[in-house]
Design a protein around this motif. Structure first.
Motif, mmCIF file in Angstrom:
data_model
loop_
_atom_site.group_PDB
_atom_site.id
_atom_site.type_symbol
_atom_site.label_atom_id
_atom_site.label_comp_id
_atom_site.label_asym_id
_atom_site.label_seq_id
_atom_site.Cartn_x
_atom_site.Cartn_y
_atom_site.Cartn_z
ATOM 1 N N ALA A 74 2.906 -6.857 4.736
ATOM 2 C CA ALA A 74 2.450 -7.953 3.873
ATOM 3 C C ALA A 74 3.453 -9.096 3.904
ATOM 4 C CB ALA A 74 2.245 -7.442 2.449
ATOM 5 N N GLU A 75 4.739 -8.762 4.007
ATOM 6 C CA GLU A 75 5.769 -9.801 4.064
ATOM 7 C C GLU A 75 5.609 -10.651 5.320
ATOM 8 O OE1 GLU A 75 6.715 -6.913 1.209
ATOM 9 O OE2 GLU A 75 6.351 -6.587 3.362
ATOM 10 N N LEU A 122 2.880 -11.155 6.913
ATOM 11 C CA LEU A 122 1.659 -11.934 6.728
ATOM 12 C C LEU A 122 1.935 -13.181 5.893
ATOM 13 C CD1 LEU A 122 -1.402 -11.714 7.384
ATOM 14 C CD2 LEU A 122 -1.683 -10.550 5.196
ATOM 15 N N GLN A 123 2.632 -12.999 4.794
ATOM 16 C CA GLN A 123 2.923 -14.126 3.910
ATOM 17 C C GLN A 123 3.876 -15.131 4.559
ATOM 18 O OE1 GLN A 123 1.510 -14.712 1.083
ATOM 19 N NE2 GLN A 123 0.645 -12.753 0.392
ATOM 20 N N ALA A 170 -5.802 -15.993 4.041
ATOM 21 C CA ALA A 170 -7.023 -15.733 3.274
ATOM 22 C C ALA A 170 -8.179 -16.631 3.724
ATOM 23 C CB ALA A 170 -6.760 -15.916 1.789
ATOM 24 N N VAL A 208 -3.379 -3.437 5.255
ATOM 25 C CA VAL A 208 -2.547 -4.468 4.629
ATOM 26 C C VAL A 208 -3.363 -5.710 4.281
ATOM 27 C CG1 VAL A 208 -0.647 -6.082 5.029
ATOM 28 C CG2 VAL A 208 -0.388 -3.679 5.648
ATOM 29 N N VAL A 209 -4.157 -6.196 5.217
ATOM 30 C CA VAL A 209 -4.908 -7.434 4.940
ATOM 31 C C VAL A 209 -5.970 -7.199 3.870
ATOM 32 C CG1 VAL A 209 -4.433 -8.424 7.215
ATOM 33 C CG2 VAL A 209 -6.532 -7.098 6.863
ATOM 34 N N GLU A 218 -5.639 -5.070 1.363
ATOM 35 C CA GLU A 218 -4.879 -5.053 0.102
ATOM 36 C C GLU A 218 -4.503 -6.455 -0.338
ATOM 37 O OE1 GLU A 218 -1.577 -2.575 0.945
ATOM 38 O OE2 GLU A 218 -2.712 -0.688 0.850
ATOM 39 N N GLN A 219 -4.386 -7.365 0.620
ATOM 40 C CA GLN A 219 -4.045 -8.754 0.308
ATOM 41 C C GLN A 219 -5.277 -9.608 0.009
ATOM 42 O OE1 GLN A 219 -0.771 -9.966 0.012
ATOM 43 N NE2 GLN A 219 -0.426 -7.750 0.057
#
Length: 375
Positions: free
Chosen positions: A230-231, A233-234, A241, A260-261, A263-264
Protein backbone atom coordinates in the motif's frame (compact mmCIF):
# COMPACT_ATOMS: atom_id res chain seq x y z
CA UNK A 1 -30.95 -6.43 -53.91
CA UNK A 2 -27.61 -4.60 -54.21
CA UNK A 3 -24.54 -6.11 -55.84
CA UNK A 4 -22.78 -6.21 -52.45
CA UNK A 5 -25.67 -8.13 -50.87
CA UNK A 6 -25.66 -10.56 -53.79
CA UNK A 7 -21.93 -11.16 -53.35
CA UNK A 8 -22.34 -11.80 -49.62
CA UNK A 9 -25.16 -14.30 -50.24
CA UNK A 10 -23.12 -16.06 -52.94
CA UNK A 11 -20.11 -16.35 -50.67
CA UNK A 12 -22.29 -17.71 -47.86
CA UNK A 13 -23.85 -20.29 -50.21
CA UNK A 14 -20.46 -21.40 -51.52
CA UNK A 15 -19.16 -21.75 -47.98
CA UNK A 16 -22.10 -23.93 -46.95
CA UNK A 17 -21.76 -25.97 -50.14
CA UNK A 18 -18.05 -26.59 -49.53
CA UNK A 19 -18.78 -27.66 -45.94
CA UNK A 20 -21.54 -30.02 -47.10
CA UNK A 21 -19.21 -31.62 -49.66
CA UNK A 22 -16.46 -32.00 -47.05
CA UNK A 23 -18.82 -33.56 -44.51
CA UNK A 24 -20.33 -35.89 -47.10
CA UNK A 25 -16.98 -37.18 -48.29
CA UNK A 26 -14.86 -37.09 -45.16
CA UNK A 27 -17.07 -36.51 -42.09
CA UNK A 28 -15.00 -33.38 -41.46
CA UNK A 29 -16.01 -29.70 -41.86
CA UNK A 30 -12.98 -29.12 -44.08
CA UNK A 31 -11.39 -31.47 -46.59
CA UNK A 32 -8.01 -30.20 -45.39
CA UNK A 33 -8.75 -31.64 -41.93
CA UNK A 34 -9.30 -35.07 -43.51
CA UNK A 35 -6.06 -34.78 -45.46
CA UNK A 36 -4.09 -33.42 -42.50
CA UNK A 37 -2.29 -36.71 -41.59
CA UNK A 38 -1.20 -37.18 -45.21
CA UNK A 39 0.02 -33.59 -45.53
CA UNK A 40 1.98 -33.94 -42.29
CA UNK A 41 4.01 -36.76 -43.84
CA UNK A 42 5.45 -34.20 -46.28
CA UNK A 43 5.20 -31.08 -44.09
CA UNK A 44 5.74 -32.00 -40.41
CA UNK A 45 3.77 -29.86 -37.97
CA UNK A 46 1.19 -28.73 -40.53
CA UNK A 47 -2.33 -28.35 -39.11
CA UNK A 48 -5.62 -26.95 -40.32
CA UNK A 49 -6.00 -24.52 -37.43
CA UNK A 50 -2.39 -23.28 -37.09
CA UNK A 51 -0.25 -21.31 -39.52
CA UNK A 52 3.19 -22.47 -40.61
CA UNK A 53 5.62 -19.68 -39.71
CA UNK A 54 9.35 -19.02 -39.55
CA UNK A 55 11.52 -18.05 -36.58
CA UNK A 56 14.11 -15.60 -37.89
CA UNK A 57 16.08 -14.79 -34.76
CA UNK A 58 16.58 -15.61 -31.09
CA UNK A 59 17.57 -12.45 -29.24
CA UNK A 60 18.94 -12.63 -25.70
CA UNK A 61 17.33 -10.14 -23.28
CA UNK A 62 18.80 -11.32 -19.95
CA UNK A 63 20.51 -14.49 -18.74
CA UNK A 64 17.17 -16.33 -18.57
CA UNK A 65 14.92 -14.39 -20.96
CA UNK A 66 15.06 -14.46 -24.75
CA UNK A 67 12.90 -13.15 -27.58
CA UNK A 68 11.78 -15.14 -30.62
CA UNK A 69 11.43 -12.93 -33.70
CA UNK A 70 8.89 -14.63 -35.98
CA UNK A 71 7.48 -14.02 -39.43
CA UNK A 72 3.96 -15.50 -39.32
CA UNK A 73 2.61 -17.26 -42.41
CA UNK A 74 0.37 -15.34 -44.80
CA UNK A 75 -2.85 -16.77 -43.35
CA UNK A 76 -2.09 -15.39 -39.89
CA UNK A 77 -4.16 -12.35 -39.02
CA UNK A 78 -3.12 -9.49 -36.80
CA UNK A 79 -3.74 -9.24 -33.06
CA UNK A 80 -4.67 -6.86 -30.28
CA UNK A 81 -1.93 -5.61 -27.95
CA UNK A 82 -1.81 -7.85 -24.88
CA UNK A 83 -3.03 -11.05 -26.53
CA UNK A 84 -1.22 -14.40 -26.55
CA UNK A 85 -0.90 -17.30 -28.95
CA UNK A 86 0.11 -20.93 -29.17
CA UNK A 87 3.45 -21.85 -30.70
CA UNK A 88 4.10 -25.45 -31.75
CA UNK A 89 7.40 -26.96 -32.80
CA UNK A 90 8.67 -30.48 -33.41
CA UNK A 91 11.06 -31.96 -30.84
CA UNK A 92 12.48 -35.40 -31.59
CA UNK A 93 9.44 -36.43 -33.59
CA UNK A 94 6.79 -35.12 -31.17
CA UNK A 95 5.03 -31.76 -31.23
CA UNK A 96 5.58 -29.41 -28.29
CA UNK A 97 3.04 -26.65 -27.71
CA UNK A 98 3.13 -23.68 -25.35
CA UNK A 99 1.29 -20.38 -24.95
CA UNK A 100 3.13 -17.07 -24.73
CA UNK A 101 2.12 -13.42 -24.87
CA UNK A 102 3.11 -11.41 -27.91
CA UNK A 103 5.54 -8.80 -26.60
CA UNK A 104 5.63 -6.58 -29.69
CA UNK A 105 2.94 -4.18 -30.88
CA UNK A 106 0.39 -4.65 -33.68
CA UNK A 107 1.89 -1.53 -35.30
CA UNK A 108 5.24 -3.34 -35.50
CA UNK A 109 3.58 -6.30 -37.21
CA UNK A 110 1.82 -4.00 -39.67
CA UNK A 111 5.10 -2.28 -40.53
CA UNK A 112 7.45 -5.28 -40.67
CA UNK A 113 5.32 -8.42 -40.92
CA UNK A 114 7.04 -9.69 -37.75
CA UNK A 115 5.99 -10.46 -34.19
CA UNK A 116 8.05 -11.05 -31.06
CA UNK A 117 7.51 -13.37 -28.11
CA UNK A 118 9.70 -12.87 -25.04
CA UNK A 119 10.11 -16.05 -23.00
CA UNK A 120 11.61 -16.78 -19.60
CA UNK A 121 13.47 -20.08 -19.28
CA UNK A 122 11.67 -22.12 -16.63
CA UNK A 123 13.98 -23.82 -14.17
CA UNK A 124 13.73 -27.53 -14.85
CA UNK A 125 11.47 -26.81 -17.81
CA UNK A 126 11.44 -29.08 -20.83
CA UNK A 127 10.30 -26.69 -23.56
CA UNK A 128 11.38 -23.11 -22.76
CA UNK A 129 15.14 -23.87 -22.76
CA UNK A 130 14.76 -26.16 -25.76
CA UNK A 131 13.02 -23.51 -27.90
CA UNK A 132 15.98 -21.18 -27.44
CA UNK A 133 18.43 -23.82 -28.62
CA UNK A 134 16.21 -25.27 -31.36
CA UNK A 135 15.73 -21.91 -33.08
CA UNK A 136 19.22 -20.50 -32.53
CA UNK A 137 19.75 -20.67 -36.31
CA UNK A 138 16.08 -20.09 -37.20
CA UNK A 139 13.49 -22.67 -38.13
CA UNK A 140 9.86 -23.54 -38.73
CA UNK A 141 7.05 -23.44 -36.18
CA UNK A 142 3.28 -23.14 -36.33
CA UNK A 143 1.23 -20.39 -34.72
CA UNK A 144 -2.38 -20.33 -33.63
CA UNK A 145 -4.54 -17.23 -34.06
CA UNK A 146 -4.03 -14.69 -31.28
CA UNK A 147 -6.54 -14.72 -28.45
CA UNK A 148 -7.13 -13.37 -24.96
CA UNK A 149 -9.02 -10.56 -23.27
CA UNK A 150 -6.19 -8.96 -21.29
CA UNK A 151 -6.02 -5.99 -23.64
CA UNK A 152 -6.26 -2.21 -23.38
CA UNK A 153 -9.77 -1.37 -22.15
CA UNK A 154 -12.00 0.81 -24.29
CA UNK A 155 -12.32 4.47 -23.38
CA UNK A 156 -9.89 6.98 -21.94
CA UNK A 157 -9.74 5.98 -18.27
CA UNK A 158 -6.19 6.36 -16.91
CA UNK A 159 -4.31 3.11 -16.35
CA UNK A 160 -2.10 1.71 -13.63
CA UNK A 161 -0.15 -1.29 -14.92
CA UNK A 162 1.59 -3.51 -12.37
CA UNK A 163 3.99 -6.11 -13.76
CA UNK A 164 6.33 -8.65 -12.27
CA UNK A 165 9.09 -10.53 -14.13
CA UNK A 166 8.06 -11.85 -17.54
CA UNK A 167 4.54 -10.55 -16.86
CA UNK A 168 5.87 -7.40 -18.50
CA UNK A 169 5.41 -8.83 -22.01
CA UNK A 170 1.76 -7.86 -22.64
CA UNK A 171 2.46 -4.39 -21.22
CA UNK A 172 5.38 -3.93 -23.61
CA UNK A 173 2.95 -4.65 -26.44
CA UNK A 174 0.33 -2.26 -25.06
CA UNK A 175 2.64 0.66 -24.32
CA UNK A 176 4.44 0.30 -27.65
CA UNK A 177 1.07 0.30 -29.41
CA UNK A 178 -0.10 3.36 -27.46
CA UNK A 179 3.06 5.18 -28.49
CA UNK A 180 2.76 4.17 -32.14
CA UNK A 181 -0.97 4.92 -32.44
CA UNK A 182 -1.00 8.24 -30.61
CA UNK A 183 -3.19 6.95 -27.76
CA UNK A 184 -3.16 9.87 -25.30
CA UNK A 185 -4.68 8.21 -22.23
CA UNK A 186 -2.54 8.39 -19.09
CA UNK A 187 -0.67 5.19 -18.29
CA UNK A 188 1.68 4.48 -15.38
CA UNK A 189 3.65 1.23 -15.28
CA UNK A 190 5.06 -0.13 -12.02
CA UNK A 191 7.50 -2.85 -13.06
CA UNK A 192 8.80 -5.05 -10.22
CA UNK A 193 12.16 -6.65 -11.05
CA UNK A 194 14.49 -8.86 -9.04
CA UNK A 195 17.39 -6.46 -9.59
CA UNK A 196 18.73 -4.01 -12.14
CA UNK A 197 20.06 -6.78 -14.41
CA UNK A 198 16.54 -8.16 -14.83
CA UNK A 199 14.84 -4.91 -15.82
CA UNK A 200 13.58 -6.15 -19.19
CA UNK A 201 13.32 -3.63 -22.04
CA UNK A 202 14.58 -0.83 -19.75
CA UNK A 203 16.08 1.31 -22.51
CA UNK A 204 13.00 0.87 -24.69
CA UNK A 205 10.60 1.82 -21.89
CA UNK A 206 12.66 4.85 -20.92
CA UNK A 207 12.65 6.04 -24.54
CA UNK A 208 8.88 5.65 -24.80
CA UNK A 209 8.36 7.57 -21.56
CA UNK A 210 10.74 10.33 -22.66
CA UNK A 211 8.88 10.77 -25.95
CA UNK A 212 5.31 10.58 -24.57
CA UNK A 213 4.19 12.75 -21.66
CA UNK A 214 1.17 10.52 -20.98
CA UNK A 215 3.29 7.42 -20.28
CA UNK A 216 5.27 7.00 -17.06
CA UNK A 217 7.51 4.03 -16.22
CA UNK A 218 8.69 3.24 -12.68
CA UNK A 219 11.11 0.37 -12.11
CA UNK A 220 10.74 -1.17 -8.65
CA UNK A 221 13.84 -3.08 -7.53
CA UNK A 222 12.44 -5.78 -5.24
CA UNK A 223 15.86 -6.46 -3.71
CA UNK A 224 15.88 -2.89 -2.40
CA UNK A 225 12.20 -1.94 -2.04
CA UNK A 226 10.52 -5.27 -1.33
CA UNK A 227 7.26 -6.49 -2.79
CA UNK A 228 4.20 -4.46 -3.77
CA UNK A 229 2.55 -2.68 -0.85
CA UNK A 230 0.00 0.00 0.00
CA UNK A 231 2.92 2.33 0.72
CA UNK A 232 4.31 1.79 -2.80
CA UNK A 233 0.86 2.48 -4.21
CA UNK A 234 0.45 5.73 -2.30
CA UNK A 235 3.99 6.92 -2.98
CA UNK A 236 4.31 6.06 -6.66
CA UNK A 237 0.74 6.47 -7.91
CA UNK A 238 -1.36 8.48 -5.42
CA UNK A 239 -4.21 8.92 -7.93
CA UNK A 240 -4.63 5.13 -8.30
CA UNK A 241 -8.31 5.30 -7.31
CA UNK A 242 -9.06 7.06 -10.62
CA UNK A 243 -7.32 4.40 -12.69
CA UNK A 244 -8.10 1.00 -14.16
CA UNK A 245 -5.61 -1.36 -12.49
CA UNK A 246 -4.07 -4.00 -14.77
CA UNK A 247 -1.88 -6.74 -13.25
CA UNK A 248 0.28 -9.42 -14.85
CA UNK A 249 2.98 -11.61 -13.35
CA UNK A 250 3.52 -14.61 -11.08
CA UNK A 251 0.45 -15.91 -9.22
CA UNK A 252 1.57 -14.80 -5.71
CA UNK A 253 2.22 -11.26 -6.96
CA UNK A 254 -1.18 -11.01 -8.64
CA UNK A 255 -2.93 -12.21 -5.48
CA UNK A 256 -0.98 -9.68 -3.40
CA UNK A 257 -1.67 -6.72 -5.70
CA UNK A 258 -5.37 -7.60 -6.03
CA UNK A 259 -5.68 -7.79 -2.25
CA UNK A 260 -3.85 -4.51 -1.61
CA UNK A 261 -5.67 -2.41 -4.20
CA UNK A 262 -9.03 -3.84 -3.08
CA UNK A 263 -8.22 -2.90 0.52
CA UNK A 264 -7.39 0.58 -0.73
CA UNK A 265 -10.88 0.93 -2.20
CA UNK A 266 -10.46 -0.09 -5.84
CA UNK A 267 -13.62 -1.90 -6.99
CA UNK A 268 -13.43 -5.36 -8.60
CA UNK A 269 -14.66 -4.04 -11.95
CA UNK A 270 -11.68 -1.68 -12.03
CA UNK A 271 -9.15 -4.51 -11.67
CA UNK A 272 -7.92 -6.59 -14.63
CA UNK A 273 -5.37 -9.38 -14.32
CA UNK A 274 -3.75 -12.23 -16.22
CA UNK A 275 -1.87 -15.10 -14.62
CA UNK A 276 1.48 -16.25 -15.98
CA UNK A 277 0.77 -19.84 -15.01
CA UNK A 278 -2.19 -21.69 -13.56
CA UNK A 279 -4.77 -19.71 -11.62
CA UNK A 280 -4.78 -20.45 -7.88
CA UNK A 281 -7.42 -22.78 -6.47
CA UNK A 282 -9.58 -20.92 -3.98
CA UNK A 283 -12.55 -22.95 -2.74
CA UNK A 284 -15.14 -21.27 -0.57
CA UNK A 285 -14.18 -22.77 2.79
CA UNK A 286 -17.78 -22.59 3.99
CA UNK A 287 -18.93 -24.91 1.21
CA UNK A 288 -15.77 -26.94 0.66
CA UNK A 289 -15.79 -30.65 1.43
CA UNK A 290 -14.07 -33.79 0.23
CA UNK A 291 -15.57 -35.10 -2.99
CA UNK A 292 -15.45 -38.31 -4.99
CA UNK A 293 -14.66 -37.97 -8.69
CA UNK A 294 -15.68 -40.82 -10.95
CA UNK A 295 -13.64 -41.00 -14.17
CA UNK A 296 -16.05 -43.30 -15.99
CA UNK A 297 -14.04 -44.25 -19.08
CA UNK A 298 -10.87 -44.73 -17.07
CA UNK A 299 -12.64 -46.87 -14.51
CA UNK A 300 -11.17 -44.83 -11.67
CA UNK A 301 -12.82 -43.18 -8.64
CA UNK A 302 -10.65 -40.73 -6.73
CA UNK A 303 -10.98 -38.50 -3.68
CA UNK A 304 -10.61 -34.73 -4.13
CA UNK A 305 -9.50 -33.18 -0.84
CA UNK A 306 -11.09 -29.90 0.24
CA UNK A 307 -7.99 -29.07 2.32
CA UNK A 308 -5.60 -29.49 -0.59
CA UNK A 309 -7.69 -29.16 -3.75
CA UNK A 310 -6.15 -29.90 -7.14
CA UNK A 311 -7.54 -29.56 -10.63
CA UNK A 312 -9.43 -32.46 -12.16
CA UNK A 313 -6.55 -32.83 -14.64
CA UNK A 314 -4.02 -33.25 -11.82
CA UNK A 315 -6.35 -35.62 -10.00
CA UNK A 316 -6.70 -37.77 -13.12
CA UNK A 317 -2.92 -37.87 -13.62
CA UNK A 318 -2.31 -38.69 -9.94
CA UNK A 319 -4.50 -41.75 -10.44
CA UNK A 320 -2.76 -43.09 -13.52
CA UNK A 321 -4.95 -41.54 -16.24
CA UNK A 322 -3.54 -39.58 -19.15
CA UNK A 323 -6.27 -37.29 -20.54
CA UNK A 324 -5.38 -35.09 -23.49
CA UNK A 325 -4.01 -31.75 -22.27
CA UNK A 326 -1.99 -28.87 -23.64
CA UNK A 327 -1.52 -25.48 -21.98
CA UNK A 328 -2.82 -26.49 -18.52
CA UNK A 329 -4.05 -22.92 -17.86
CA UNK A 330 -7.46 -22.93 -19.55
CA UNK A 331 -6.49 -21.50 -22.91
CA UNK A 332 -6.13 -24.30 -25.47
CA UNK A 333 -9.28 -26.30 -24.54
CA UNK A 334 -7.58 -29.62 -25.38
CA UNK A 335 -8.64 -31.06 -22.02
CA UNK A 336 -12.32 -30.26 -22.50
CA UNK A 337 -14.63 -33.10 -21.50
CA UNK A 338 -18.22 -33.71 -20.43
CA UNK A 339 -19.19 -33.48 -16.78
CA UNK A 340 -22.21 -35.75 -16.42
CA UNK A 341 -23.18 -34.68 -12.90
CA UNK A 342 -21.93 -32.77 -9.88
CA UNK A 343 -20.65 -29.24 -9.26
CA UNK A 344 -17.19 -27.94 -10.19
CA UNK A 345 -15.48 -24.61 -9.66
CA UNK A 346 -13.90 -22.90 -12.67
CA UNK A 347 -10.73 -21.44 -11.12
CA UNK A 348 -10.23 -19.12 -14.09
CA UNK A 349 -13.61 -17.37 -13.82
CA UNK A 350 -14.43 -18.14 -10.18
CA UNK A 351 -17.84 -19.47 -11.24
CA UNK A 352 -19.54 -22.66 -10.01
CA UNK A 353 -21.18 -24.98 -12.52
CA UNK A 354 -24.73 -26.29 -12.45
CA UNK A 355 -25.28 -29.85 -11.27
CA UNK A 356 -26.20 -31.27 -14.67
CA UNK A 357 -24.41 -32.30 -17.83
CA UNK A 358 -22.07 -29.77 -19.42
CA UNK A 359 -18.64 -29.38 -21.02
CA UNK A 360 -15.80 -28.34 -18.72
CA UNK A 361 -12.02 -28.00 -18.90
CA UNK A 362 -10.15 -30.39 -16.63
CA UNK A 363 -7.14 -28.15 -16.06
CA UNK A 364 -9.10 -25.27 -14.51
CA UNK A 365 -11.91 -27.23 -12.81
CA UNK A 366 -12.02 -28.43 -9.20
CA UNK A 367 -14.62 -30.77 -7.72
CA UNK A 368 -16.93 -29.08 -5.20
CA UNK A 369 -19.04 -32.16 -4.54
CA UNK A 370 -19.23 -35.67 -6.02
CA UNK A 371 -18.62 -35.50 -9.77
CA UNK A 372 -19.00 -37.94 -12.65
CA UNK A 373 -16.85 -37.30 -15.74
CA UNK A 374 -16.92 -38.83 -19.21
CA UNK A 375 -13.15 -39.39 -19.05
Amino acid sequence: MSQAETSVQSASFLGRAQQWVAQSLTQENQISAYLEPLIQMAVPGWTTDSIRSRVLQVRAETNDVYTLVIRPGKRWKSFTAGQHLQITAEQNGSLQTRFFSISSAPAYFKKTGLIEMSIRVQEGGRVTPWLREAFAAGGICTLSPAEGEFVLPAGNQPLLMVAGGSGITPFRSMLSQMAASGDKRDAHLLFYVRDEANALFKDEFERIAAEHDNIRITFMNSAEKGVFSAEHLQQECPDFAERKVMICGPTPMIQLVRSVVAEQGVSADNIMFEYFGAAPIELDRGDAKDAYVNFEKGGVAAMSSADQPVSLLELAEQNGLKPLAGCRVGVCHQCKCTKKSGVVLNTLTGQYSDTGKEDIQLCISVAVNDVVLDV
